[in-house]
Design an enzyme around this catalytic site. Structure first.
Site, PDB file in Angstrom:
ATOM      1  N   CYS A 176     -30.887   0.466  -4.552  1.00 36.01           N
ATOM      2  CA  CYS A 176     -31.805   1.279  -5.342  1.00 36.01           C
ATOM      3  C   CYS A 176     -31.177   2.608  -5.730  1.00 36.01           C
ATOM      4  CB  CYS A 176     -33.049   1.574  -4.529  1.00 36.01           C
ATOM      5  SG  CYS A 176     -33.844   0.109  -3.901  1.00 36.01           S
ATOM      6  N   ARG A 205     -25.211   0.439  -9.745  1.00 37.28           N
ATOM      7  CA  ARG A 205     -25.480   0.183  -8.332  1.00 37.28           C
ATOM      8  C   ARG A 205     -26.148  -1.174  -8.124  1.00 37.28           C
ATOM      9  NH1 ARG A 205     -25.770   5.123  -5.352  1.00 37.28           N
ATOM     10  NH2 ARG A 205     -27.435   4.345  -4.033  1.00 37.28           N
ATOM     11  N   TRP A 220     -33.619  -2.473  -6.163  1.00 30.26           N
ATOM     12  CA  TRP A 220     -32.880  -3.675  -5.781  1.00 30.26           C
ATOM     13  C   TRP A 220     -33.719  -4.294  -4.670  1.00 30.26           C
ATOM     14  CZ3 TRP A 220     -29.950  -5.421  -1.441  1.00 30.26           C
ATOM     15  CH2 TRP A 220     -29.031  -6.437  -1.724  1.00 30.26           C
ATOM     16  N   ASN A 223     -35.266   4.709  -1.518  1.00 22.39           N
ATOM     17  CA  ASN A 223     -34.102   3.842  -1.328  1.00 22.39           C
ATOM     18  C   ASN A 223     -33.944   3.696   0.185  1.00 22.39           C
ATOM     19  OD1 ASN A 223     -31.637   2.551  -1.284  1.00 22.39           O
ATOM     20  ND2 ASN A 223     -30.442   4.339  -1.927  1.00 22.39           N
ATOM     21  N   GLY A 224     -33.956   2.458   0.687  1.00 27.42           N
ATOM     22  CA  GLY A 224     -33.837   2.254   2.129  1.00 27.42           C
ATOM     23  C   GLY A 224     -34.865   1.234   2.591  1.00 27.42           C
ATOM     24  N   GLU A 249      -8.917 -11.417  -2.297  1.00 30.46           N
ATOM     25  CA  GLU A 249      -9.526 -10.475  -3.232  1.00 30.46           C
ATOM     26  C   GLU A 249      -9.659 -11.099  -4.629  1.00 30.46           C
ATOM     27  OE1 GLU A 249     -11.186  -7.946  -3.095  1.00 30.46           O
ATOM     28  OE2 GLU A 249     -11.013  -6.977  -5.042  1.00 30.46           O
ATOM     29  N   LYS A 261     -13.169 -11.460  -6.540  1.00 29.55           N
ATOM     30  CA  LYS A 261     -13.404 -10.906  -7.885  1.00 29.55           C
ATOM     31  C   LYS A 261     -13.996 -11.978  -8.778  1.00 29.55           C
ATOM     32  CE  LYS A 261     -13.387  -7.656  -7.495  1.00 29.55           C
ATOM     33  NZ  LYS A 261     -13.211  -6.634  -6.503  1.00 29.55           N
ATOM     34  N   GLU A 315     -17.619 -12.950  -7.771  1.00 30.08           N
ATOM     35  CA  GLU A 315     -18.581 -11.860  -8.010  1.00 30.08           C
ATOM     36  C   GLU A 315     -19.041 -11.789  -9.455  1.00 30.08           C
ATOM     37  OE1 GLU A 315     -16.274  -8.352  -6.565  1.00 30.08           O
ATOM     38  OE2 GLU A 315     -18.195  -7.783  -5.702  1.00 30.08           O
ATOM     39  N   HIS A 371      -4.719 -27.185   6.415  1.00 28.47           N
ATOM     40  CA  HIS A 371      -5.629 -27.311   7.557  1.00 28.47           C
ATOM     41  C   HIS A 371      -7.091 -27.440   7.105  1.00 28.47           C
ATOM     42  CE1 HIS A 371      -2.307 -26.546  10.231  1.00 28.47           C
ATOM     43  NE2 HIS A 371      -1.971 -25.536   9.463  1.00 28.47           N
ATOM     44  N   LYS A 382     -23.633  -1.872  -6.024  1.00 28.76           N
ATOM     45  CA  LYS A 382     -22.359  -1.168  -5.904  1.00 28.76           C
ATOM     46  C   LYS A 382     -22.211  -0.543  -4.529  1.00 28.76           C
ATOM     47  CE  LYS A 382     -18.520   0.632  -7.456  1.00 28.76           C
ATOM     48  NZ  LYS A 382     -17.378  -0.289  -7.576  1.00 28.76           N
TER      49      LYS A 382
HETATM   50  O1  M6R Z   1     -18.169   1.151  -1.055  1.00 27.66           O
HETATM   51  P1  M6R Z   1     -17.473   0.173  -0.142  1.00 27.66           P
HETATM   52  O2  M6R Z   1     -16.017   0.108  -0.402  1.00 27.66           O
HETATM   53  O3  M6R Z   1     -17.761   0.425   1.307  1.00 27.66           O
HETATM   54  O4  M6R Z   1     -18.104  -1.232  -0.505  1.00 27.66           O
HETATM   55  C1  M6R Z   1     -17.800  -2.369   0.239  1.00 27.66           C
HETATM   56  C2  M6R Z   1     -18.192  -3.627  -0.505  1.00 27.66           C
HETATM   57  O5  M6R Z   1     -19.570  -3.680  -0.695  1.00 27.66           O
HETATM   58  C3  M6R Z   1     -17.497  -3.717  -1.872  1.00 27.66           C
HETATM   59  O6  M6R Z   1     -16.112  -3.633  -1.743  1.00 27.66           O
HETATM   60  C4  M6R Z   1     -17.877  -5.019  -2.582  1.00 27.66           C
HETATM   61  O7  M6R Z   1     -17.280  -6.110  -1.943  1.00 27.66           O
HETATM   62  C5  M6R Z   1     -17.494  -4.909  -4.061  1.00 27.66           C
HETATM   63  N1  M6R Z   1     -18.530  -5.421  -4.868  1.00 27.66           N
HETATM   64  C6  M6R Z   1     -16.240  -5.595  -4.368  1.00 27.66           C
HETATM   65  O8  M6R Z   1     -15.955  -5.758  -5.699  1.00 27.66           O
END
Ligand code: M6R
Length: 610
Positions: A2, A27, A74, A100-101, A483, A487, A490, A506, A605
């Site tokens: 949020c 976010r 969110w 937010n929370g 990674e 990517k 996501e 394996h 985010k």
């Molecule tokens: O702000 P942070 O680096 O602590 O965030 C950690 C993860 O939430 C963040 O890296 C997430 O995996 C991203 N969406 C990656 O693209």
């Protein structure tokens, strides 16, 4: 997660609030709303599910009301509907709040307030807050007193902003957990969940601390603690150029941020590379003796930042010969970790607000570890709670999928390993010189990597329909395979797995058939021959191989369907360089599939809840 915005001053608040919410879109959210307090004893509340345009379409921007609060939600408790969108109000219509929370005791509060005759219209945990404030006021407290008391009654985490219809000269806010930042203007003040929405109006900000309450009026801001005592907080000046938070000539923030990597790396290395044999000028508060005293490193992080940590493990163990473990922020505190004397806990977090990473760092500190945060947001909770901080100077990262924050984390981890290696006498001078020279040349080499975009667009066209992807690599590049897969999933919603290449046989080998693209990251390094053997095993099962190799490496002919030649770099710099084509591949596949690249579904985010 949020996002919260607030404005009080002399301009019509609605466009400032919506502008602010737009800056917070990255976010992640699924509904939005604002409340204006025109001072006639009521509120103008507008909410809409879905994207911000739905809210915008319902607003009258000619409304001159100069005070209001806004929110992007969110969903955690209750579906992403208009009824559950914030702001929420008390049944008497006098108090509104955005939050937010999570309020963990909201069911208890709801029950208690229902028994006292209050009604609820949403499924959210937040609604109990304005109802509770209104209830406490009905018992004789004034707005500020009721607000403070209500904060004392809720359990959980919150960043909150609250308005009273009969008292539109102030916004009351509170923070315990998620960030809340006040922007200081001239005859006007602003509120937001991060600095980006504030940059357009002011660079002077106050970061509220946990347990702070604040009263924003047009003419000033006062900050209190929960016991009512007034406190002063430092006013920080933000160095960001507001333009760096705009998309410019790029179609998406993610694309812009991929292309910004040469500059981001160069800013991150600025003033941190030594001249000749000098000590590395890394701003750590530890003497050489203290650095030698560390016996063990534990890296704590989530998502992409954790992948950076896995590369960091290779760097630190190889260069500084210091035993290093990497754990998920979300798991660490639940495994009763053994923290030996001499442990340095490193939290890696782009935002500095990831609840799991912060909690893991806290856990390590409570067991006696020293703490260091590697972070991209100065002033964030991580930078204010860790004992030492190394900033990545990537600039604001708006795209939800992390790119430049990741590669700058890798650069900082390499610098840290060199600094530790220097202090511990484990770094061979020749290797040191090669690494430093490689780092100096890195921005230029990264420039060449982003300029490979055309080839990756071709690859994207060819592979966009694939149902699954497998990413393989070895050594310090295996986290880059993880990674690359993260990517892709996501932002394109294609299922992807990343594996150390040697692990393929394996289990994942069972997935290989003529439909499976396998992205192999295999520069010319000590692992190349072994990775090649693994690819031969995959090719024998009709796997479709796409290989990223070093310039001039023709050894994949007959095995790989597509090959991309990358500039030659030192093997320890390859993780930084090879991240770029994987980001571009994911980006272009997602664009071709029509996905919302900067705000992928369900993602946030900055994940400020557990
Ligand atoms: O702000 P942070 O680096 O602590 O965030 C950690 C993860 O939430 C963040 O890296 C997430 O995996 C991203 N969406 C990656 O693209």
């Amino acid at each position: 997660m949020c996002g919260i915005v607030g404005y009080i001053g002399h301009q019509g608040a609605s466009s400032i609030l919506v502008d602010g919410l737009r800056s917070l879109e990255y976010r992640g959210y699924d509904s939005a709303g604002i409340a204006l307090a025109p001072g006639d004893g009521s509120f103008r509340i507008t909410r809409a599910s879905g994207k911000l345009v739905n809210l915008q379409a319902r607003l009258d921007f000619s409304d001159p009301t100069p005070v209001g609060i806004g929110h992007t939600r969110w969903a955690t408790h209750g579906r992403p509907t208009e009824e559950n969108a914030h702001p929420h109000r008390s049944a008497d219509g006098k108090v509104v709040a955005v939050h937010n929370g999570i309020f963990e005791n909201y069911l208890e509060l709801r029950e208690e307030l229902s028994k006292a005759g209050h009604t609820f219209v949403s499924e959210t945990d937040t609604e109990c807050f304005p109802v509770l404030v209104s209830h406490l006021m009905s018992e004789g407290r004034d707005f500020a007193m009721a607000f403070r008391e209500a904060l004392g009654r809720v359990r959980g985490i919150y960043a909150l902003a609250c308005l009273h219809a009969d008292d539109p000269s102030r916004i009351l806010v509170g923070r315990s957990g998620p960030p809340l930042i006040i922007g200081i203007g001239e005859g006007e003040n602003f509120l937001a969940s991060d600095v980006v929405p504030l940059l357009k109006y002011t660079r002077r900000v106050i970061y509220l601390e946990d347990g702070d309450l604040a009263e924003l009026r047009a003419e000033g801001v006062r900050i209190f603690r929960q016991d009512g005592s007034e406190v002063t907080r430092e006013v920080h000046t933000i160095p960001y150029d507001p333009v760096s938070a705009e998309k410019g000539r790029f179609k998406h923030f993610m694309q812009k941020e991929i292309f910004e990597q040469p500059l981001a790396i160069s800013n991150t290395l600025l003033n941190r590379l030594p001249i000749d044999g000098e000590t590395l000028p890394l701003e750590l508060p530890y003497t050489d003796e203290e650095l030698r005293g560390f016996k063990r490193i534990v890296i704590l992080a989530c998502g992409t930042s954790r992948h950076a940590g896995l590369v960091g493990q290779f760097y630190i163990e190889h260069i500084a010969r210091l035993s290093t473990e990497v754990d998920y922020g979300s798991e660490y505190r639940y495994r009763e970790p053994v923290v030996e004397p001499g442990t340095l806990a490193i939290g890696i977090t782009q935002s500095g607000e990831t609840a799991d990473t912060l909690a893991a760092l806290k856990e390590a500190a409570s067991r006696g570890a020293r703490t260091l945060a590697i972070c991209n947001v100065q002033g964030s909770t991580a930078t204010r709670t860790a004992e030492a901080v190394l900033l990545t100077h990537a600039g604001p990262e708006i795209g939800v999928a992390s790119t430049k924050a990741f590669t700058t984390q890798l650069a900082v981890l390499l610098l840290l390993a060199i600094r530790l290696g220097d202090a511990r006498g484990t770094l061979d001078p020749a290797l040191r010189a090669e690494l430093l020279q490689g780092l100096r040349e890195l921005p230029a080499v990264m420039e060449r990597a982003v300029n490979q975009e055309k080839t990756l667009i071709k690859w994207a066209h060819r592979w966009q329909e694939a149902r699954d992807f497998l990413y393989l690599a070895r050594g310090p590049l295996y986290p880059i395979a993880l990674e690359g897969a993260l990517k892709l999933k996501e932002i394109s919603y294609i299922h992807a797995e990343g594996y150390p290449a040697g692990e393929m046989k394996h289990g994942p080998i069972a997935l290989i058939d003529q439909h499976l693209p396998i992205v192999a990251v295999m520069p010319r390094d000590e692992h190349r021959e072994k990775t090649l053997s693994n690819l031969q095993e995959a090719a024998a099962r009709e796997g479709r191989i796409l290989a990223l190799v070093t310039e001039g490496d023709t050894g994949l002919a007959g095995i790989a369907e597509d090959t991309l030649e990358m500039p030659e770099v030192h093997p320890w710099l390859a993780p930084i360089l090879y991240s770029v084509p994987l980001q571009l591949l994911a980006y272009h596949i997602a664009v071709l599939r029509g996905c919302d690249v900067d705000q992928p579904r369900n993602l946030a985010k900055s994940v400020t809840v557990e």
